[in-house]
Write a protein that holds these residues in place. Sequence first.
Motif: not given
Length: 344
Positions: A94-99, A324-329
Amino acid sequence: MIRGLRAVAAAAALAMITPGGALGASAEILRFDDLEGWATDDHAQALSVFLETCPDLDPVDWGPLCALAQARPAAKSFFEIFFRPVLIGGGEPALFTGYFEPELEGARHPGGRFRTPLYRKPPELPEGEAWVSRAELEDQGLLQGRGLEIAWVDDPVEAFFLQIQGSGRIRLRDGTAIRVGYGGSNGHKYQSIGAELVRRGIYQPHQVSAQVIRNWVKRNPLDGRNLLRHNPSFVFFRVVRGVPAEKGPLGAMNRSISPMRTVAVDPAFTPLGAPVWIEKAGKDPLRRLMIAQDTGSAIKGPQRADIFYGTGDAAGRKAGHVRDPGRMVVLLPIDKALALVPGG
């Protein structure tokens, strides 16, 4: 972010998701107990954001749930009773970014420090195919003197980042503001200038952020201009009217999005308008129920998401450091979840 898509994409996106199907995304139904931090989130806040866009969803699949949500039930129970958490593409990193929504200083007419124009879409822009690149637009002056300017801002670097974000506010000298949204693009694929700085050996990947890029371009005006031209994509804007100042910018569903509750996703895997549980790791971990109300040209894949941090410089500083890494459900209506994962 690239906005302006219609909510009908939500139903089409869900129809495309099949276990081991054409997109090759796995799908697994989880329990709510599997969601780290679920019990302590503010589900009522998430329900309010869900209500912003649920009336625009497919009435067959989502209409009854939206009607129930509009009655303002106990939020946590509402999501637990009528939805199932589905992990799509869980085998992928997973990859999280922000805007965020930038705020720029500007003027309605050029003069003084206000020399960088923001353009409307030219009428000859072809639909669905690539036009001239950013560098060609600048070198050939194809947009100048045609009355396409919406406003002039005081910083070409900030104008470039406004194109990446896709929407923003222009604060004028008389105290008023112009809100702009995505109005089209030249059809070229976005190329990351942060990745280009890494490729050139100027920075290591962990050092790159939006602020680092801004500072480097400003310290190196000539090389900085060439760096910005490395991205061939060019975004045009439109004036957004009728959105109250206290509300967020319009997302892909043409509704205002909400700070820290709206996430941009790939609609090929995640239905627009669906609730999405976020488990973001990194320096500032995040466990929160958000709503998939936006898209982005760089947001591709079932475990790729962009978190909306809000409006202005403070939001921009926070968003610019997120990678950042992580998980999306994804939370899907029960019948849709079971259709996606038979026997789940």
